[in-house]
Motif scaffolding. Structure first.
Motif, PDB file in Angstrom:
ATOM      1  N   ILE A 230       1.093  -1.171   0.099  1.00 43.64           N
ATOM      2  CA  ILE A 230       0.058   0.032   0.194  1.00 43.64           C
ATOM      3  C   ILE A 230       0.998   1.272  -0.074  1.00 43.64           C
ATOM      4  O   ILE A 230       1.970   1.260   0.655  1.00 43.64           O
ATOM      5  N   GLY A 231       0.559   2.352  -0.784  1.00 44.93           N
ATOM      6  CA  GLY A 231       1.270   3.582  -0.775  1.00 44.93           C
ATOM      7  C   GLY A 231       0.440   4.521  -1.441  1.00 44.93           C
ATOM      8  O   GLY A 231      -0.706   4.416  -1.925  1.00 44.93           O
ATOM      9  N   HIS A 232       0.940   5.719  -1.463  1.00 44.91           N
ATOM     10  CA  HIS A 232       0.142   6.895  -1.680  1.00 44.91           C
ATOM     11  C   HIS A 232       0.091   7.133  -3.493  1.00 44.91           C
ATOM     12  O   HIS A 232      -1.091   6.976  -4.098  1.00 44.91           O
ATOM     13  N   ILE A 233       1.166   7.034  -4.072  1.00 46.03           N
ATOM     14  CA  ILE A 233       1.238   7.544  -5.409  1.00 46.03           C
ATOM     15  C   ILE A 233       1.305   6.133  -6.339  1.00 46.03           C
ATOM     16  O   ILE A 233       2.373   5.444  -6.328  1.00 46.03           O
ATOM     17  N   PRO A 234       0.363   5.831  -7.271  1.00 45.36           N
ATOM     18  CA  PRO A 234       0.586   4.638  -8.027  1.00 45.36           C
ATOM     19  C   PRO A 234       1.878   4.982  -9.135  1.00 45.36           C
ATOM     20  O   PRO A 234       2.166   6.197  -9.582  1.00 45.36           O
ATOM     21  N   LEU A 235       2.473   4.184  -9.567  1.00 48.98           N
ATOM     22  CA  LEU A 235       3.582   4.201 -10.170  1.00 48.98           C
ATOM     23  C   LEU A 235       3.585   4.459 -11.877  1.00 48.98           C
ATOM     24  O   LEU A 235       4.656   4.528 -12.323  1.00 48.98           O
ATOM     25  N   GLY A 236       2.424   4.263 -12.276  1.00 45.45           N
ATOM     26  CA  GLY A 236       2.377   4.392 -13.813  1.00 45.45           C
ATOM     27  C   GLY A 236       1.951   5.930 -14.431  1.00 45.45           C
ATOM     28  O   GLY A 236       2.293   5.955 -15.817  1.00 45.45           O
ATOM     29  N   LYS A 237       1.876   6.706 -13.613  1.00 47.26           N
ATOM     30  CA  LYS A 237       1.766   8.156 -14.257  1.00 47.26           C
ATOM     31  C   LYS A 237       2.804   8.937 -14.450  1.00 47.26           C
ATOM     32  O   LYS A 237       4.049   8.611 -13.903  1.00 47.26           O
ATOM     33  N   GLU A 238       2.564   9.952 -15.284  1.00 45.69           N
ATOM     34  CA  GLU A 238       3.461  10.965 -15.546  1.00 45.69           C
ATOM     35  C   GLU A 238       4.142  11.466 -14.426  1.00 45.69           C
ATOM     36  O   GLU A 238       5.275  12.234 -14.521  1.00 45.69           O
ATOM     37  N   ASP A 239       3.531  11.377 -13.340  1.00 46.49           N
ATOM     38  CA  ASP A 239       4.158  12.222 -12.104  1.00 46.49           C
ATOM     39  C   ASP A 239       5.195  11.377 -11.348  1.00 46.49           C
ATOM     40  O   ASP A 239       5.662  12.067 -10.263  1.00 46.49           O
ATOM     41  N   THR A 240       5.165  10.210 -11.845  1.00 45.40           N
ATOM     42  CA  THR A 240       6.350   9.454 -10.794  1.00 45.40           C
ATOM     43  C   THR A 240       7.718   9.293 -11.861  1.00 45.40           C
ATOM     44  O   THR A 240       7.544   9.185 -13.026  1.00 45.40           O
ATOM     45  N   LEU A 241       8.789   9.626 -11.497  1.00 42.29           N
ATOM     46  CA  LEU A 241      10.174   9.482 -12.241  1.00 42.29           C
ATOM     47  C   LEU A 241      10.371   8.123 -12.887  1.00 42.29           C
ATOM     48  O   LEU A 241      10.307   7.110 -12.301  1.00 42.29           O
ATOM     49  N   VAL A 242      10.644   8.127 -14.178  1.00 41.78           N
ATOM     50  CA  VAL A 242      10.677   6.872 -14.926  1.00 41.78           C
ATOM     51  C   VAL A 242      11.616   5.921 -14.066  1.00 41.78           C
ATOM     52  O   VAL A 242      11.499   4.849 -14.284  1.00 41.78           O
ATOM     53  N   ASP A 243      12.847   6.338 -13.677  1.00 40.09           N
ATOM     54  CA  ASP A 243      13.829   5.495 -13.186  1.00 40.09           C
ATOM     55  C   ASP A 243      13.322   4.551 -12.111  1.00 40.09           C
ATOM     56  O   ASP A 243      13.316   3.225 -12.014  1.00 40.09           O
TER      57      ASP A 243
END
Ligand code: NAG
Ligand code: NAG
Ligand code: NAG
Ligand code: NAG
Ligand code: NAG
Ligand code: NAG
Ligand code: NAG
Ligand code: NAG
Ligand code: NAG
Length: 577
Positions: free
Chosen positions: A350-363
């Motif tokens: 469980i976490g706040h920000i899902p990792l697939g959107k443009e607001d997550t760093l690609v690395d």
């Protein structure tokens, strides 16, 4: 153009700083990667002279260009400006870190590829992974709440139609007589009053879950006013309210708003005086009662801080040295998942920000995906918030090259929000198989802010059940879980049945803030459903998010939760000239 002239004159009258002209011209010229880097260079010149000068110059530009209300410019830049100034003093403004900063601030320089890094694992994946089989026993119930954004200064009768990111408060510049007075239980321009949060917790209690998960964002969105004292008491108050109203344990995680300034979580390498240790101290005291508790002994719930992968956390840009795993979050997840695998347990993340959107760093999204692929047999579920929308993101093996039901290995379920700013207040209810810990059904509960009785007392009801609504569309058999393959097949339905897609589109906001989505938009949206890795989404912004939003584009891929941060005001500054 006329406006620019006036703004420039106003600025010159306001500040006599030597670099003002250079800053104005850099702001005027910023419309691609090189000009954005030049803008950082101009800001760097000011940053070198000290935080105070940086805050003064940046603030008068913000006010002069009308990027936000003066109090918003002043408050935000005083809070976040020192972090940006620290970054600019620490990096080469032509390097990769500067490019990433341009991406975060203005959506420019977004094309840099993933920096290759192989996540180390203590053991290779087992040749014969444990098989988790359902014995068909009755499922147990879990509630997922998210993004409550409780405004403890919400004022009944205050102006609900204002020019700030949230209203319904007596701000210093509020009109004496409100044009739209705030009702007792909430408004779509305002964060949640305490009465609304209480009513949700009471509804959750009546559903009698075995436990609940909370995917973060306690604090309201007046980011230009929020400080450490308020965040601390907001976190403590909500911990106490959850503890008093819910009899079952709550497993929470931290959101990007659960710090001050907003989004700011310093890396250990920054040696920051103002790091977020006070947030961790507050939450470990508040969460201690739930830590190590679970109703299901073979399920481990791993709560992660996703903010070290979030583009809007400006602490991530204070060095030209690449850090694959800031603050060791990935190493922590690997350790926890290895322990679960060794014990033959299953795990939820469980976490706040899902990792697939443009607001997550690609690395970091790529590195997280490596962890996911390694432990896909152990991970039975992933749950996130942040977008305020009812959504999902699917992960595929083989580097996402073959996006098929067979290759779908995991799904992130994204919770809707309590705050009415992005639609009707809602939360999710899951029915969980007690042997596999897989999701058998996901229902959305909501309250209708447009209902005439909402201001008297919010009433909660079922919005829809995914199994009931979508099961028949994909031909789901009664014993199958809502597996990654199920969600993939649903995207296939959406690609061919626009009626079904449009229903999903409206349901994202619980019918509360529907954004029209034509065929191109549907194509992008379905692509994004198939992207748990941010490098695989179809959001290819040519200019910043705020720029596109202002230009009238639908914000389907948007970061609803960013609120009025530095990116927002800088984008508006660039737009205004
Ligand atoms: C910044 O990077 C550029 C290109 O890599 C290099 O030419 C320049 O010398 C660097 N500047 C500083 C101050 O390190
Ligand atoms: C809110 O204010 C804007 C102008 O500030 C006005 O155009 C709009 O009609 C107002 N909305 C309502 C519901 O009064
Ligand atoms: C650190 O935080 C305190 C309290 O929030 C504030 O008064 C102080 O100015 C901050 N210091 C820096 C260097 O940002
Ligand atoms: C939770 O369990 C871990 C591992 O068994 C232990 O190290 C930790 O102290 C426990 N925490 C609490 C609050 O009991
Ligand atoms: C695809 O992923 C695998 C690991 O699953 C990796 O070994 C391989 O190098 C990747 N291929 C490409 C082209 O990235
Ligand atoms: C919410 O209430 C309004 C006003 O009664 C009604 O028009 C709308 O259909 C309701 N929405 C939902 C999702 O029930
Ligand atoms: C998904 O679709 C594939 C291909 O049509 C089918 O074989 C599979 O059973 C479906 N799976 C689920 C869970 O719906
Ligand atoms: C398309 O979706 C709608 C709405 O869910 C459903 O009623 C309809 O039967 C679907 N059409 C086909 C051809 O499956
Ligand atoms: C989206 O459009 C591309 C290019 O036209 C096409 O290849 C792809 O199949 C479409 N995706 C969906 C889900 O319709």
């Amino acid at each position: 153009m006329f406006f620019v002239f006036i703004a420039v004159q106003f600025l010159l009258a306001l500040t006599a700083g030597a670099s003002t002209d250079a800053l104005i011209s850099a702001v005027q010229n910023a419309d691609d990667c090189p000009s954005c880097l030049a803008l950082l260079g101009a800001f760097q010149e000011v940053a070198i002279t000290g935080d105070d000068a940086f805050i003064t110059e940046f603030t008068s530009l913000c006010i002069g260009l009308g990027a936000a209300d003066p109090d918003v410019c002043t408050g935000l830049i005083a809070r976040e400006g020192p972090i940006l100034a620290h970054d600019l003093r620490s990096i080469n403004t032509t390097g990769q870190t500067a490019e990433k900063l341009c991406d975060a601030l203005l959506g420019m320089c977004v094309t840099h590829p993933v920096n290759p890094f192989t996540v180390p694992f203590p053991k290779p994946a087992p040749a014969h992974p444990k098989v988790f089989t359902s014995r068909g026993r009755a499922p147990f119930r879990v509630v997922h709440l998210s993004d409550v954004h409780i405004d403890r200064m919400y004022t009944i009768g205050a102006e609900a139609n204002c020019t700030k990111s949230i209203c319904c408060r007596d701000f210093a510049d509020s009109p004496a007589t409100p044009t739209v007075p705030a009702g007792p239980n909430g408004n779509s321009h305002c964060d949640s009053p305490v009465t609304l949060a209480d009513s949700m917790l009471e509804e959750i209690e009546s559903l009698n879950p075995i436990f609940s998960i909370f995917t973060g964002d306690v604090v309201e969105g007046a980011t230009w006013i929020v400080d450490q004292a308020e965040v601390t008491s907001d976190l403590q108050d909500f911990n106490a309210e959850m503890a008093s109203k819910l009899s079952a344990p709550i497993f929470p995680s931290l959101g990007n708003h659960d710090s001050a300034p907003v989004n700011a979580f310093a890396r250990t390498t920054s040696n920051a005086v103002n790091n977020s240790q006070w947030v961790y101290d507050t939450q470990s005291a508040g969460w201690e009662q739930w830590i190590n508790r679970t109703a299901a002994s073979e399920l481990r719930i791993i709560s992660i801080n996703t903010q070290f992968w979030y583009k809007q956390n400006y602490w991530l840009y204070d060095s030209d040295v690449l850090q694959p795993d800031p603050n060791g979050i990935l190493a922590f997840i690997v350790e926890a998942l290895q322990a679960a695998e060794d014990a033959g347990d299953r795990a939820w993340i469980i976490g706040h920000i899902p990792l697939g959107k443009e607001d997550t760093l690609v690395d970091q999204s790529n590195y997280y995906d490596q962890v996911l692929q390694r432990y896909k047999n152990t991970i039975a579920g992933q749950f996130f918030g942040h977008s305020h929308k009812d959504q999902f993101e699917i992960a595929y093996n083989q580097n996402y090259t073959e996006q098929t039901a067979e290759n779908a290995v995991s799904v992130g379920l994204i919770g809707p929000a309590l705050t009415p700013t992005s639609g009707n207040p809602a939360f999710k209810v899951y029915e969980i198989d007690p042997d596999t810990f897989e999701v058998m059904d996901a229902s959305v509960m909501f309250t209708n802010i447009s209902d005439p009785n909402f201001q008297i007392k919010p009433t909660w009801g079922l919005f829809y059940s995914a199994r009931e609504l979508y099961g028949p569309l994909v031909g789901l058999s009664p014993t199958e879980p809502l597996s990654p393959a199920f969600w993939h097949n649903l995207t296939e339905v959406f690609a061919t049945n626009d009626t079904a897609f449009q229903m999903w589109n409206a349901f994202q906001s619980r019918d509360g803030a529907v954004i029209a989505c034509d065929a191109d938009c549907a194509n992008t949206t379905i692509c994004d459903m198939r992207a748990f890795r941010s490098e695989n989404n179809c959001d290819t912004p040519s200019a910043g998010f705020a720029l596109r939003k202002r230009a009238g584009e639908a914000s389907h891929d948007s970061d609803e939760c960013e609120g009025a941060g530095l990116s927002h005001i800088l984008s508006r500054m660039v737009l205004s000239v």
